[in-house]
Scaffold this active site. Structure first.
Site, PDB file in Angstrom:
ATOM      1  N   ARG A  17       0.811  -1.221   0.000  1.00 56.16           N
ATOM      2  CA  ARG A  17       0.000   0.000   0.000  1.00 56.16           C
ATOM      3  C   ARG A  17       0.846   1.273   0.000  1.00 56.16           C
ATOM      4  O   ARG A  17       0.347   2.345  -0.272  1.00 56.16           O
ATOM      5  CB  ARG A  17      -0.967  -0.025   1.202  1.00 56.16           C
ATOM      6  N   LYS A  24       8.719  -0.922   3.331  1.00 53.73           N
ATOM      7  CA  LYS A  24       7.869  -0.032   4.148  1.00 53.73           C
ATOM      8  C   LYS A  24       8.540   0.417   5.437  1.00 53.73           C
ATOM      9  O   LYS A  24       8.523   1.601   5.776  1.00 53.73           O
ATOM     10  CB  LYS A  24       6.558  -0.755   4.465  1.00 53.73           C
ATOM     11  N   LYS A 348      31.329  27.478   2.055  1.00 54.69           N
ATOM     12  CA  LYS A 348      31.345  26.027   1.822  1.00 54.69           C
ATOM     13  C   LYS A 348      32.723  25.453   2.073  1.00 54.69           C
ATOM     14  O   LYS A 348      33.724  26.066   1.711  1.00 54.69           O
ATOM     15  CB  LYS A 348      30.948  25.749   0.364  1.00 54.69           C
ATOM     16  N   ALA A 420      39.704  47.692  -1.868  1.00 54.82           N
ATOM     17  CA  ALA A 420      38.381  47.338  -2.399  1.00 54.82           C
ATOM     18  C   ALA A 420      38.444  47.153  -3.907  1.00 54.82           C
ATOM     19  O   ALA A 420      39.200  47.829  -4.600  1.00 54.82           O
ATOM     20  CB  ALA A 420      37.372  48.417  -2.035  1.00 54.82           C
TER      21      ALA A 420
HETATM   22  C1  UD1 Z   1      -2.478  -5.980  11.050  1.00 53.47           C
HETATM   23  C2  UD1 Z   1      -3.475  -6.878  11.800  1.00 53.47           C
HETATM   24  C3  UD1 Z   1      -4.662  -6.029  12.240  1.00 53.47           C
HETATM   25  C4  UD1 Z   1      -4.194  -4.876  13.106  1.00 53.47           C
HETATM   26  C5  UD1 Z   1      -3.121  -4.058  12.395  1.00 53.47           C
HETATM   27  C6  UD1 Z   1      -2.514  -3.086  13.380  1.00 53.47           C
HETATM   28  C7  UD1 Z   1      -3.292  -9.142  10.917  1.00 53.47           C
HETATM   29  C8  UD1 Z   1      -3.848 -10.150  10.018  1.00 53.47           C
HETATM   30  N1  UD1 Z   1      -3.889  -7.959  10.935  1.00 53.47           N
HETATM   31  O1  UD1 Z   1      -3.078  -5.502   9.868  1.00 53.47           O
HETATM   32  O2  UD1 Z   1      -5.578  -6.830  12.988  1.00 53.47           O
HETATM   33  O3  UD1 Z   1      -5.278  -4.039  13.439  1.00 53.47           O
HETATM   34  O4  UD1 Z   1      -2.073  -4.910  11.903  1.00 53.47           O
HETATM   35  O5  UD1 Z   1      -1.616  -2.240  12.741  1.00 53.47           O
HETATM   36  O6  UD1 Z   1      -2.334  -9.424  11.623  1.00 53.47           O
HETATM   37  N2  UD1 Z   1       4.284  -8.742   8.023  1.00 53.47           N
HETATM   38  C9  UD1 Z   1       5.258  -9.723   7.827  1.00 53.47           C
HETATM   39  N3  UD1 Z   1       5.010 -10.740   6.952  1.00 53.47           N
HETATM   40  C10 UD1 Z   1       3.829 -10.831   6.272  1.00 53.47           C
HETATM   41  C11 UD1 Z   1       2.843  -9.844   6.489  1.00 53.47           C
HETATM   42  C12 UD1 Z   1       3.094  -8.834   7.364  1.00 53.47           C
HETATM   43  O7  UD1 Z   1       6.334  -9.656   8.428  1.00 53.47           O
HETATM   44  O8  UD1 Z   1       3.676 -11.803   5.514  1.00 53.47           O
HETATM   45  C13 UD1 Z   1       4.588  -7.629   8.932  1.00 53.47           C
HETATM   46  C14 UD1 Z   1       4.576  -6.302   8.220  1.00 53.47           C
HETATM   47  O9  UD1 Z   1       5.878  -5.946   7.799  1.00 53.47           O
HETATM   48  C15 UD1 Z   1       4.033  -5.344   9.282  1.00 53.47           C
HETATM   49  C16 UD1 Z   1       3.232  -6.219  10.200  1.00 53.47           C
HETATM   50  O10 UD1 Z   1       3.593  -7.558   9.919  1.00 53.47           O
HETATM   51  O11 UD1 Z   1       5.068  -4.708  10.008  1.00 53.47           O
HETATM   52  C17 UD1 Z   1       1.732  -6.045   9.991  1.00 53.47           C
HETATM   53  O12 UD1 Z   1       1.402  -6.322   8.659  1.00 53.47           O
HETATM   54  P1  UD1 Z   1       0.415  -5.387   7.828  1.00 53.47           P
HETATM   55  O13 UD1 Z   1       0.300  -5.900   6.460  1.00 53.47           O
HETATM   56  O14 UD1 Z   1       0.764  -3.979   8.029  1.00 53.47           O
HETATM   57  O15 UD1 Z   1      -0.972  -5.712   8.596  1.00 53.47           O
HETATM   58  P2  UD1 Z   1      -2.232  -4.758   8.714  1.00 53.47           P
HETATM   59  O16 UD1 Z   1      -3.020  -4.830   7.488  1.00 53.47           O
HETATM   60  O17 UD1 Z   1      -1.804  -3.424   9.178  1.00 53.47           O
HETATM   61 MG    MG Z   2       0.018  -2.503   9.230  1.00 53.40          MG
END
Ligand code: UD1
Ligand code: MG
Length: 454
Positions: A17, A24, A348, A420
């Site tokens: 996103r 990210k 500089k 000058a």
């Molecule tokens: C997630 C939660 C949601 C919560 C929100 C809070 C889940 C399914 N959903 O949604 O309930 O309200 O966070 O911010 O957990 N990541 C990995 N590997 C992956 C996917 C994600 O390491 O395969 C890491 C991402 O880098 C990130 C974190 O997990 O730092 C959360 O993932 P993200 O995709 O941001 O989840 P949200 O849609 O925000």
């Molecule tokens: Mg998130």
């Protein structure tokens, strides 16, 4: 670090996103990658180095973390549950395990400590953090039973249509009982809107109570998924940083238009005027006055420094340095104490000795200037011959008259005096007067003889 509770940070998501080539968690917030805030908060709450789950082959995140964390890889981003499952056996603790999302940089260490303490206060399978943010879009919702125990977390995309949407949102911060957590991860399935292994689904698979701690400041649960959320987090962090400066004794004329990176230090009784930006590793002493409309990046300043509407980058300013308006002080410049720059001056890659004045419209490049020197308005050091840059060396107590041109490499000896309007391309001995200009010629009676203008 010490042997505190075990912690895992999930940072392997693709961050689709964000629509970015940069991972990210590396996007800058307050001047540093946002993941570092999470790592700092977790280290400070647990007293030990966390495990960070990174994407396969993500050397940028690994390099950033160095030895502040142990990195493990998730093979493919298949959801938060799969990310946690990537923690290998030897790193799986059977005691309390703190799990935090790497995209939640506004979490405070005290909040994590509160969550750990709550989890330890009675036997539980899990204690999770929740908040009620003004904009809950995209967040998982927490479903509780009548007694207040958490039953499950439902992702927004999986909410049953027509049913009331719970207000309480999942922060993505959990303390699990490790003995139950690791086996439960293998029971996750992907029958959901995103076809991913959701960590949130683990909650309903645990046996024993799952409790929630509500964070009073909903800003803390802000996760960064897109650039609107990045900007929102930036605004919150900025406000926190500026508030901390004010509480430490700095007057901030207009907090709304003052942009200060998280690592910036400003001494007490300094005044920051409106629309000023202080970036990076900038550190200023006490009693300084900066702005309005100044931009300082990685500037080290002493006490009593005054800077008008000017741009300064990677330079050092001694005590009492005065930089006027519309100046540019560029990298590798050291202005010793009491140096004054007039309006529209540029310096500089130069050292400038104590008490030296560089007047308006002067350009001092690649120069070493002594103490108590006066550089008249409009003076330029010509540092570039089209192929290479050369230095100008000016001794102590030299007087450079207005509108002089100093062609480098050139040396002006101590106490020399440049008339000058001089063009100087030869060294000037100490104490000498140099006149590098054509003599003035007066033509007597010329005005009376000139042709009449119509
Ligand atoms: C997630 C939660 C949601 C919560 C929100 C809070 C889940 C399914 N959903 O949604 O309930 O309200 O966070 O911010 O957990 N990541 C990995 N590997 C992956 C996917 C994600 O390491 O395969 C890491 C991402 O880098 C990130 C974190 O997990 O730092 C959360 O993932 P993200 O995709 O941001 O989840 P949200 O849609 O925000
Ligand atoms: Mg998130």
């Amino acid at each position: 670090m010490g042997d505190g509770p075990h912690a895992v940070i999930l940072a392997a998501g693709q961050g689709k996103r964000m629509r970015s080539a940069l991972p990210k968690v590396l996007h800058p917030l307050g001047g540093r990658p946002l993941l570092l805030y999470v790592v700092d908060a977790v280290r400070s709450a647990t007293g030990s180095a966390p495990v960070v789950v990174i994407a396969r082959g993500d050397t940028a995140v690994r390099d950033l973390l160095g030895d502040v964390a142990t990195c493990v890889q998730q093979e493919t981003a298949m959801g938060t549950g799969d990310a946690l499952r990537s923690v290998p056996e030897p790193l799986r603790d059977s005691g309390p395990v703190l799990v935090v999302h790497g995209d939640s940089p506004l979490l405070r260490p005290e909040t994590l400590q509160r969550l750990l303490a709550a989890h330890a206060s009675s036997p539980r399978a899990c204690t999770l953090l929740l908040g009620i943010p003004a904009d809950p879009s995209g967040m998982g919702r927490v479903v509780r039973d009548a007694a207040g125990h958490v039953l499950r977390i439902v992702e927004e995309a999986d909410l049953p249509p027509g049913e009331a949407v719970p207000l309480e949102c999942n922060a993505g911060v959990y303390v699990f009982d490790g003995a139950q957590l690791w086996p439960a991860l293998d029971r996750l399935r992907t029958a959901n809107a995103q076809s991913e292994y959701y960590l949130t689904d683990v909650v309903a698979l645990l046996t024993g109570p799952v409790e929630a701690v509500v964070v009073p400041d909903p800003d803390e649960v802000l996760g960064i998924n897109d650039r609107r959320q990045l900007a929102a987090a930036e605004a919150v962090l900025r406000r926190r940083t500026v508030d901390a400066l004010m509480l430490a004794g700095v007057t901030v004329e207009d907090p709304v238009t003052t942009y200060v990176d998280a690592g910036v230090v400003v001494g007490r009784d300094s005044v920051i005027h409106a629309m000023t930006t202080l970036r990076g590793a900038t550190r200023l002493g006490a009693g300084c006055e900066i702005g309005p409309m100044a931009i300082l990046t990685d500037v080290r300043g002493g006490d009593g420094v005054v800077v008008g509407s000017s741009h300064l980058e990677r330079c050092e300013l001694g005590d009492g340095v005065l930089v006027g308006s519309y100046c540019r002080v560029r990298p590798n410049t050291v202005l010793a104490s009491g140096v004054e720059l007039g309006t529209h001056a540029e310096v500089k890659n130069s050292t400038v000795g104590a008490g030296t004045r560089i007047s308006h419209f002067s350009c001092v490049l690649d120069s070493d200037v002594g103490e108590a020197v006066n550089i008249g308005a409009g003076t330029v050091t010509c540092n570039y011959d089209g192929d290479a840059k050369h230095r100008t060396t000016i001794g102590n107590r030299v007087f450079v008259g207005t509108n002089s041109t100093l062609v480098a490499p050139v040396r002006l000896g101590d106490g020399s005096y440049i008339g000058a309007g001089s063009f100087i391309d030869q060294d000037v001995p100490a104490g000498a007067l140099a006149l590098g200009r054509s003599r003035q010629r007066n033509v007597e009676g010329w005005s009376a003889r000139r042709p009449l203008r119509s």
